[in-house]
Design a protein around this motif. Structure first.
Motif, PDB file in Angstrom:
ATOM      1  N   LYS A  96       0.832  -1.214   0.000  1.00  0.00           N
ATOM      2  CA  LYS A  96       0.000   0.000   0.000  1.00  0.00           C
ATOM      3  C   LYS A  96       0.859   1.253   0.000  1.00  0.00           C
ATOM      4  N   ILE A  97       1.907   1.239   0.831  1.00  0.00           N
ATOM      5  CA  ILE A  97       2.800   2.399   0.933  1.00  0.00           C
ATOM      6  C   ILE A  97       3.484   2.661  -0.409  1.00  0.00           C
ATOM      7  N   MET A  98       4.133   1.646  -0.978  1.00  0.00           N
ATOM      8  CA  MET A  98       4.872   1.838  -2.230  1.00  0.00           C
ATOM      9  C   MET A  98       3.933   2.217  -3.372  1.00  0.00           C
ATOM     10  N   HIS A  99       2.773   1.566  -3.411  1.00  0.00           N
ATOM     11  CA  HIS A  99       1.806   1.850  -4.467  1.00  0.00           C
ATOM     12  C   HIS A  99       1.316   3.305  -4.381  1.00  0.00           C
ATOM     13  N   ARG A 100       1.102   3.800  -3.172  1.00  0.00           N
ATOM     14  CA  ARG A 100       0.668   5.189  -3.009  1.00  0.00           C
ATOM     15  C   ARG A 100       1.749   6.163  -3.463  1.00  0.00           C
ATOM     16  N   TYR A 101       3.000   5.869  -3.143  1.00  0.00           N
ATOM     17  CA  TYR A 101       4.091   6.720  -3.631  1.00  0.00           C
ATOM     18  C   TYR A 101       4.086   6.766  -5.165  1.00  0.00           C
ATOM     19  N   VAL A 102       3.946   5.608  -5.791  1.00  0.00           N
ATOM     20  CA  VAL A 102       3.983   5.532  -7.257  1.00  0.00           C
ATOM     21  C   VAL A 102       2.800   6.269  -7.880  1.00  0.00           C
ATOM     22  N   THR A 103       1.592   6.019  -7.375  1.00  0.00           N
ATOM     23  CA  THR A 103       0.425   6.680  -7.968  1.00  0.00           C
ATOM     24  C   THR A 103       0.464   8.186  -7.730  1.00  0.00           C
ATOM     25  N   ASN A 104       0.942   8.621  -6.569  1.00  0.00           N
ATOM     26  CA  ASN A 104       1.108  10.066  -6.338  1.00  0.00           C
ATOM     27  C   ASN A 104       2.072  10.654  -7.358  1.00  0.00           C
ATOM     28  N   PHE A 105       3.182   9.952  -7.583  1.00  0.00           N
ATOM     29  CA  PHE A 105       4.192  10.459  -8.514  1.00  0.00           C
ATOM     30  C   PHE A 105       3.616  10.579  -9.924  1.00  0.00           C
ATOM     31  N   ILE A 106       2.848   9.576 -10.327  1.00  0.00           N
ATOM     32  CA  ILE A 106       2.247   9.595 -11.669  1.00  0.00           C
ATOM     33  C   ILE A 106       1.253  10.747 -11.782  1.00  0.00           C
ATOM     34  N   LYS A 107       0.404  10.912 -10.779  1.00  0.00           N
ATOM     35  CA  LYS A 107      -0.638  11.950 -10.834  1.00  0.00           C
ATOM     36  C   LYS A 107      -0.111  13.350 -10.571  1.00  0.00           C
ATOM     37  N   LEU A 108       0.833  13.484  -9.620  1.00  0.00           N
ATOM     38  CA  LEU A 108       1.206  14.803  -9.109  1.00  0.00           C
ATOM     39  C   LEU A 108       2.639  15.230  -9.433  1.00  0.00           C
ATOM     40  N   GLY A 109       3.449  14.301  -9.926  1.00  0.00           N
ATOM     41  CA  GLY A 109       4.848  14.632 -10.178  1.00  0.00           C
ATOM     42  C   GLY A 109       5.701  14.585  -8.911  1.00  0.00           C
ATOM     43  N   THR A 110       5.107  14.187  -7.803  1.00  0.00           N
ATOM     44  CA  THR A 110       5.826  13.980  -6.541  1.00  0.00           C
ATOM     45  C   THR A 110       5.252  12.722  -5.891  1.00  0.00           C
ATOM     46  N   PRO A 111       6.098  11.943  -5.228  1.00  0.00           N
ATOM     47  CA  PRO A 111       5.581  10.747  -4.569  1.00  0.00           C
ATOM     48  C   PRO A 111       4.823  11.065  -3.273  1.00  0.00           C
ATOM     49  N   ASN A 112       4.975  12.279  -2.777  1.00  0.00           N
ATOM     50  CA  ASN A 112       4.449  12.624  -1.461  1.00  0.00           C
ATOM     51  C   ASN A 112       2.943  12.808  -1.425  1.00  0.00           C
ATOM     52  N   GLY A 113       2.378  12.501  -0.262  1.00  0.00           N
ATOM     53  CA  GLY A 113       0.954  12.666  -0.051  1.00  0.00           C
ATOM     54  C   GLY A 113       0.624  12.421   1.409  1.00  0.00           C
ATOM     55  N   PRO A 114      -0.620  12.684   1.797  1.00  0.00           N
ATOM     56  CA  PRO A 114      -1.035  12.531   3.187  1.00  0.00           C
ATOM     57  C   PRO A 114      -0.794  11.121   3.718  1.00  0.00           C
ATOM     58  N   GLY A 115      -0.299  11.047   4.949  1.00  0.00           N
ATOM     59  CA  GLY A 115      -0.120   9.759   5.609  1.00  0.00           C
ATOM     60  C   GLY A 115       1.127   8.992   5.205  1.00  0.00           C
ATOM     61  N   LEU A 116       1.946   9.572   4.348  1.00  0.00           N
ATOM     62  CA  LEU A 116       3.187   8.909   3.921  1.00  0.00           C
ATOM     63  C   LEU A 116       4.390   9.668   4.485  1.00  0.00           C
ATOM     64  N   PRO A 117       5.442   8.952   4.890  1.00  0.00           N
ATOM     65  CA  PRO A 117       6.666   9.651   5.284  1.00  0.00           C
ATOM     66  C   PRO A 117       7.157  10.521   4.116  1.00  0.00           C
ATOM     67  N   LYS A 118       7.576  11.751   4.422  1.00  0.00           N
ATOM     68  CA  LYS A 118       8.018  12.666   3.360  1.00  0.00           C
ATOM     69  C   LYS A 118       9.257  12.111   2.664  1.00  0.00           C
ATOM     70  N   TRP A 119       9.208  12.152   1.335  1.00  0.00           N
ATOM     71  CA  TRP A 119      10.296  11.658   0.500  1.00  0.00           C
ATOM     72  C   TRP A 119      10.776  12.844  -0.326  1.00  0.00           C
ATOM     73  N   SER A 120      11.914  13.406   0.040  1.00  0.00           N
ATOM     74  CA  SER A 120      12.443  14.570  -0.664  1.00  0.00           C
ATOM     75  C   SER A 120      13.228  14.141  -1.894  1.00  0.00           C
ATOM     76  N   ALA A 121      13.294  15.049  -2.862  1.00  0.00           N
ATOM     77  CA  ALA A 121      14.082  14.788  -4.072  1.00  0.00           C
ATOM     78  C   ALA A 121      15.561  14.660  -3.697  1.00  0.00           C
ATOM     79  N   PHE A 122      16.281  13.896  -4.496  1.00  0.00           N
ATOM     80  CA  PHE A 122      17.706  13.663  -4.270  1.00  0.00           C
ATOM     81  C   PHE A 122      18.493  14.963  -4.336  1.00  0.00           C
ATOM     82  N   LYS A 123      19.445  15.116  -3.424  1.00  0.00           N
ATOM     83  CA  LYS A 123      20.387  16.248  -3.434  1.00  0.00           C
ATOM     84  C   LYS A 123      21.803  15.698  -3.244  1.00  0.00           C
ATOM     85  N   HIS A 124      22.742  16.184  -4.084  1.00  0.00           N
ATOM     86  CA  HIS A 124      24.149  15.741  -3.994  1.00  0.00           C
ATOM     87  C   HIS A 124      24.702  15.873  -2.579  1.00  0.00           C
ATOM     88  N   ASP A 125      24.447  17.022  -1.976  1.00  0.00           N
ATOM     89  CA  ASP A 125      25.100  17.332  -0.700  1.00  0.00           C
ATOM     90  C   ASP A 125      24.340  16.781   0.506  1.00  0.00           C
TER      91      ASP A 125
END
Length: 159
Positions: A96-125
């Motif tokens: 459920k968790i992984m599927h929600r990240y994927v569907t959020n990313f497809i719909k919104l361009g970000t994996p994040n959404g309510p009830g999910l641990p925040k997943w920030s975009a990759f940063k070099h530093d």
């Protein structure tokens, strides 16, 4: 040099069996570092990359770690179809968790959404990634393989 640094990073106590070391080095060279390399290049282009490491293993499987491509039924929320009557509640929750990240990313361009641990975009530093752990929960944390991947990257750049 690199070999002393690698020995200290991979096997500081000198007690890791050679097959295990070979496996870890191979995984990092063929899977983990190439994924990080791609995330870095995407990030360099000013785009957002979301780096993850999938470490969840279905409870019915007696395996020390997640195998290549084993995350696919979790991304598509098809674990029940894959594991049938031995699928556990924890397996379903991980899916459920992984599927929600994927569907959020497809719909919104970000994996994040309510009830999910925040997943920030990759940063070099800030070498953080989303870790899907053995308990079936997601954590956004500093990459525990960072030092090992830096050695892998340095070695690749020498080739």
């Amino acid at each position: 040099g690199h070999s002393t640094q690698a020995r200290m990073t991979y096997d500081a106590n000198g007690d890791t069996p050679l097959p295990v070391l070979n496996y870890q080095i191979g995984q990092n060279a063929q899977m983990q570092e190439p994924a990080r390399f791609v995330a870095k290049r995407i990030s360099d282009m000013g785009k957002q990359a979301y780096l993850y490491r999938f470490g969840y293993v279905a409870q019915t499987l007696d395996k020390p770690g997640a195998e290549h491509a084993s995350e696919i039924p979790y991304f598509f929320n098809t674990v029940q179809a894959k594991y049938g009557h031995v699928t556990t509640e924890q397996d379903k929750q991980a899916a459920k968790i992984m599927h929600r990240y994927v569907t959020n990313f497809i719909k919104l361009g970000t994996p994040n959404g309510p009830g999910l641990p925040k997943w920030s975009a990759f940063k070099h530093d800030e070498p953080f990634l989303l870790q899907m752990n053995k308990a079936g929960t997601a954590e956004f944390l500093p990459d525990p393989l960072q030092a090992r991947l830096n050695i892998t990257e340095a070695k690749a750049e020498q080739q």
